[in-house]
Design a protein around this motif. Structure first.
Motif, PDB file in Angstrom:
ATOM      1  N   GLY A 154     -10.637  -3.831  32.925  1.00  0.00           N
ATOM      2  CA  GLY A 154     -10.651  -2.716  33.728  1.00  0.00           C
ATOM      3  C   GLY A 154     -10.660  -1.324  33.359  1.00  0.00           C
ATOM      4  O   GLY A 154     -10.158  -0.551  34.096  1.00  0.00           O
ATOM      5  N   LEU A 155     -11.394  -1.122  32.473  1.00  0.00           N
ATOM      6  CA  LEU A 155     -11.721   0.349  31.883  1.00  0.00           C
ATOM      7  C   LEU A 155     -12.494   1.003  33.233  1.00  0.00           C
ATOM      8  O   LEU A 155     -13.545   0.530  33.808  1.00  0.00           O
ATOM      9  N   ALA A 156     -12.014   2.352  33.666  1.00  0.00           N
ATOM     10  CA  ALA A 156     -12.677   2.771  34.476  1.00  0.00           C
ATOM     11  C   ALA A 156     -12.174   4.418  34.657  1.00  0.00           C
ATOM     12  O   ALA A 156     -10.986   4.589  34.086  1.00  0.00           O
ATOM     13  N   TRP A 157     -12.802   5.171  35.071  1.00  0.00           N
ATOM     14  CA  TRP A 157     -12.384   6.794  35.181  1.00  0.00           C
ATOM     15  C   TRP A 157     -12.221   6.967  36.702  1.00  0.00           C
ATOM     16  O   TRP A 157     -13.280   6.595  37.522  1.00  0.00           O
ATOM     17  N   SER A 158     -11.453   8.040  36.927  1.00  0.00           N
ATOM     18  CA  SER A 158     -11.425   8.755  38.419  1.00  0.00           C
ATOM     19  C   SER A 158     -12.697   9.448  38.679  1.00  0.00           C
ATOM     20  O   SER A 158     -13.033  10.006  37.673  1.00  0.00           O
ATOM     21  N   PRO A 159     -12.994   9.889  39.875  1.00  0.00           N
ATOM     22  CA  PRO A 159     -13.995  10.940  40.145  1.00  0.00           C
ATOM     23  C   PRO A 159     -13.998  12.425  39.479  1.00  0.00           C
ATOM     24  O   PRO A 159     -14.904  12.697  38.939  1.00  0.00           O
ATOM     25  N   ASP A 160     -13.007  12.676  39.261  1.00  0.00           N
ATOM     26  CA  ASP A 160     -12.611  13.861  38.314  1.00  0.00           C
ATOM     27  C   ASP A 160     -12.591  13.816  37.078  1.00  0.00           C
ATOM     28  O   ASP A 160     -12.546  14.876  36.176  1.00  0.00           O
ATOM     29  N   GLY A 161     -12.648  12.567  36.582  1.00  0.00           N
ATOM     30  CA  GLY A 161     -12.720  12.249  35.110  1.00  0.00           C
ATOM     31  C   GLY A 161     -11.126  12.449  34.428  1.00  0.00           C
ATOM     32  O   GLY A 161     -11.283  12.626  33.073  1.00  0.00           O
ATOM     33  N   ARG A 162     -10.214  12.729  35.017  1.00  0.00           N
ATOM     34  CA  ARG A 162      -8.999  13.065  34.386  1.00  0.00           C
ATOM     35  C   ARG A 162      -7.796  12.252  34.377  1.00  0.00           C
ATOM     36  O   ARG A 162      -6.952  12.205  33.828  1.00  0.00           O
ATOM     37  N   THR A 163      -8.248  10.908  34.912  1.00  0.00           N
ATOM     38  CA  THR A 163      -7.372   9.787  34.883  1.00  0.00           C
ATOM     39  C   THR A 163      -8.317   8.427  34.387  1.00  0.00           C
ATOM     40  O   THR A 163      -9.229   8.392  35.009  1.00  0.00           O
ATOM     41  N   ASP A 168      -4.345  -5.062  30.939  1.00  0.00           N
ATOM     42  CA  ASP A 168      -4.249  -6.213  30.173  1.00  0.00           C
ATOM     43  C   ASP A 168      -4.060  -7.419  31.249  1.00  0.00           C
ATOM     44  O   ASP A 168      -3.283  -7.804  31.878  1.00  0.00           O
ATOM     45  N   THR A 169      -5.282  -8.185  31.054  1.00  0.00           N
ATOM     46  CA  THR A 169      -5.294  -9.384  32.110  1.00  0.00           C
ATOM     47  C   THR A 169      -4.404 -10.310  31.908  1.00  0.00           C
ATOM     48  O   THR A 169      -3.793 -10.855  32.826  1.00  0.00           O
ATOM     49  N   LYS A 170      -4.011 -10.522  30.759  1.00  0.00           N
ATOM     50  CA  LYS A 170      -2.761 -11.725  30.379  1.00  0.00           C
ATOM     51  C   LYS A 170      -1.399 -11.288  31.072  1.00  0.00           C
ATOM     52  O   LYS A 170      -0.973 -11.876  31.591  1.00  0.00           O
ATOM     53  N   ALA A 171      -1.375  -9.952  30.951  1.00  0.00           N
ATOM     54  CA  ALA A 171      -0.212  -9.510  31.332  1.00  0.00           C
ATOM     55  C   ALA A 171       0.057  -9.138  32.970  1.00  0.00           C
ATOM     56  O   ALA A 171       0.899  -8.587  33.500  1.00  0.00           O
ATOM     57  N   HIS A 172      -1.330  -9.205  33.546  1.00  0.00           N
ATOM     58  CA  HIS A 172      -1.522  -8.946  34.873  1.00  0.00           C
ATOM     59  C   HIS A 172      -0.833  -7.562  35.211  1.00  0.00           C
ATOM     60  O   HIS A 172      -0.485  -7.210  36.363  1.00  0.00           O
ATOM     61  N   THR A 173      -1.525  -6.653  34.398  1.00  0.00           N
ATOM     62  CA  THR A 173      -1.037  -5.265  34.647  1.00  0.00           C
ATOM     63  C   THR A 173      -2.085  -4.183  34.428  1.00  0.00           C
ATOM     64  O   THR A 173      -3.057  -4.616  33.478  1.00  0.00           O
ATOM     65  N   ILE A 174      -2.087  -3.139  35.245  1.00  0.00           N
ATOM     66  CA  ILE A 174      -3.260  -2.154  35.155  1.00  0.00           C
ATOM     67  C   ILE A 174      -2.627  -0.664  34.805  1.00  0.00           C
ATOM     68  O   ILE A 174      -1.535  -0.614  35.547  1.00  0.00           O
ATOM     69  N   TYR A 175      -2.842  -0.293  33.724  1.00  0.00           N
ATOM     70  CA  TYR A 175      -2.371   1.097  33.348  1.00  0.00           C
ATOM     71  C   TYR A 175      -3.276   2.203  33.665  1.00  0.00           C
ATOM     72  O   TYR A 175      -4.259   2.075  33.942  1.00  0.00           O
ATOM     73  N   ALA A 176      -2.487   3.228  33.879  1.00  0.00           N
ATOM     74  CA  ALA A 176      -3.263   4.738  34.106  1.00  0.00           C
ATOM     75  C   ALA A 176      -2.713   5.391  32.928  1.00  0.00           C
ATOM     76  O   ALA A 176      -1.686   5.352  32.365  1.00  0.00           O
ATOM     77  N   PHE A 177      -3.793   6.378  32.695  1.00  0.00           N
ATOM     78  CA  PHE A 177      -3.488   7.572  31.717  1.00  0.00           C
ATOM     79  C   PHE A 177      -3.952   8.522  31.913  1.00  0.00           C
ATOM     80  O   PHE A 177      -4.954   8.748  32.995  1.00  0.00           O
ATOM     81  N   ASP A 178      -3.676   9.925  31.547  1.00  0.00           N
ATOM     82  CA  ASP A 178      -4.096  11.205  31.740  1.00  0.00           C
ATOM     83  C   ASP A 178      -5.452  11.166  30.603  1.00  0.00           C
ATOM     84  O   ASP A 178      -4.968  10.765  29.598  1.00  0.00           O
ATOM     85  N   PHE A 179      -6.400  11.567  31.076  1.00  0.00           N
ATOM     86  CA  PHE A 179      -7.676  11.705  30.205  1.00  0.00           C
ATOM     87  C   PHE A 179      -8.003  13.001  30.069  1.00  0.00           C
ATOM     88  O   PHE A 179      -8.028  13.934  31.045  1.00  0.00           O
ATOM     89  N   ASP A 180      -8.161  13.487  28.941  1.00  0.00           N
ATOM     90  CA  ASP A 180      -8.710  14.853  28.328  1.00  0.00           C
ATOM     91  C   ASP A 180     -10.264  14.882  28.304  1.00  0.00           C
ATOM     92  O   ASP A 180     -10.652  14.256  27.306  1.00  0.00           O
ATOM     93  N   PRO A 181     -10.882  15.237  29.108  1.00  0.00           N
ATOM     94  CA  PRO A 181     -12.518  15.125  29.138  1.00  0.00           C
ATOM     95  C   PRO A 181     -12.971  16.042  27.911  1.00  0.00           C
ATOM     96  O   PRO A 181     -13.948  15.366  27.226  1.00  0.00           O
ATOM     97  N   SER A 182     -12.315  17.109  27.568  1.00  0.00           N
ATOM     98  CA  SER A 182     -13.149  17.538  26.394  1.00  0.00           C
ATOM     99  C   SER A 182     -12.900  17.207  25.065  1.00  0.00           C
ATOM    100  O   SER A 182     -13.591  17.053  24.087  1.00  0.00           O
ATOM    101  N   GLN A 183     -11.509  16.484  25.100  1.00  0.00           N
ATOM    102  CA  GLN A 183     -11.309  15.982  23.661  1.00  0.00           C
ATOM    103  C   GLN A 183     -11.506  14.333  23.455  1.00  0.00           C
ATOM    104  O   GLN A 183     -11.321  13.658  22.571  1.00  0.00           O
TER     105      GLN A 183
END
Length: 305
Positions: A154-163, A168-183
């Motif tokens: 399920g890896l993907a990024w939001s249009p602004d690249g900040r999420t 985890d397919t086995k856990a039936h769960t999708i996670y979200a992270f804050d993403f730092d584009p520069s780092q």
């Protein structure tokens, strides 16, 4: 026509023989062709919708995911590590050894971020504990960036690249992270969407599936394949189900956006280890399905090897 086919009259199929486990479709922005992997079939596929031409390349190990590279090459994640692959010559150049024991783990879902770093999660094959992880390839180094899952997807990024999204397919769960584009770093991991787990003895007709691969459209909505659920969902940025597309196969694996306007949803599917009676009812299992959508997707990012 079976009950799954009847519910999916808007879904088409590309004229290519089915994969055992089709995965990680990628619409190449420059070539205007679709690439996808057959992981246990050890193959990389390419299809040109304009000409109908299909090409495939065989490898001696699992082919998990791919990303385009400027200049015509691809970055591939194999069970044996990361390679730079040239479809014109069929030759590979090793980039990184696997950061795991390939006897029990392999790369799975992955793609490049908007800045050109390649990310690839793994699948821990015993599936008895959350020992898989997410790795980042950047500046010639492969580093572990997240962990605590069994089947990374399920890896993907939001249009602004900040999420960033990761599941985890086995856990039936999708996670979200804050993403730092520069780092190129992840923080603030949180459960974004969680689906009911299949209960012992539950009929598949009553099971909604578990989240597999995904892609994001220009409105920031997350399209996710629900493995064993015979459907693809479009989720809002808040995690709400906006649309359900029923499919004529039981096991979709990942959608991606393609076509000149990025309004064709290509969906890889699987047939490996499925019951014979199910395959008899779902002849498109393992094929790449197509669906026209109103909102275009985000283009594939180019990786910098």
């Amino acid at each position: 026509m079976n009950e799954l086919q009847a519910a999916a009259d808007a879904v088409g199929v590309i004229p290519v023989a089915p994969s055992l486990l089709g995965e990680s479709p990628m619409w190449h922005p420059g070539e205007q062709c679709l690439y996808w992997c057959d992981i246990p079939g050890h193959k990389l596929n390419r299809f040109d919708p304009a000409s109908g031409r299909h090409d495939e390349w065989a490898f001696d190990t699992d082919v998990a995911c791919c990303a385009p590279v400027l200049g015509g090459e691809l970055l591939l994640a194999l069970r044996s590590g990361l390679v730079n692959f040239d479809p014109r010559t069929g030759k590979s150049r090793p980039l990184a050894k696997p950061p795991y024991d390939p006897a029990v783990e392999r790369f799975n879902d992955g793609k490049a971020d908007p800045q050109g770093r390649m990310w690839a999660g793994t699948l821990y094959e015993p599936k008895d504990r959350p020992a898989a992880a997410l790795y980042r390839w950047s500046a010639g180094k492969l580093t572990r960036q997240a962990e605590g899952v069994t089947t990374a997807n399920g890896l993907a990024w939001s249009p602004d690249g900040r999420t960033a999204y990761w599941s985890d397919t086995k856990a039936h769960t999708i996670y979200a992270f804050d993403f730092d584009p520069s780092q190129g770093t992840l923080s603030g991991k949180r459960v974004w969407v969680q689906f009911p787990v299949k209960q012992p003895g539950m009929d598949l007709a009553d099971y909604g599936g578990r989240p597999d691969g995904a892609s994001v459209d220009t409105e920031g909505c997350y399209w996710v394949a629900m493995f064993e659920g015979a459907r693809v969902l479009r989720l809002s940025p808040r995690g709400e189900v906006l649309r359900e597309v029923r499919l004529p196969v039981r096991c979709p694996t990942m959608p991606c956006f393609g076509g000149p306007d990025l309004k064709t949803l290509y969906i890889t599917t699987g047939r490996e280890n499925r019951p014979a009676d199910e395959l008899a009812r779902t002849p498109w299992a393992g094929a790449v399905l197509t669906l026209q959508v109103d909102v275009p997707g985000l283009p594939a990012n180019f990786a910098r090897p």
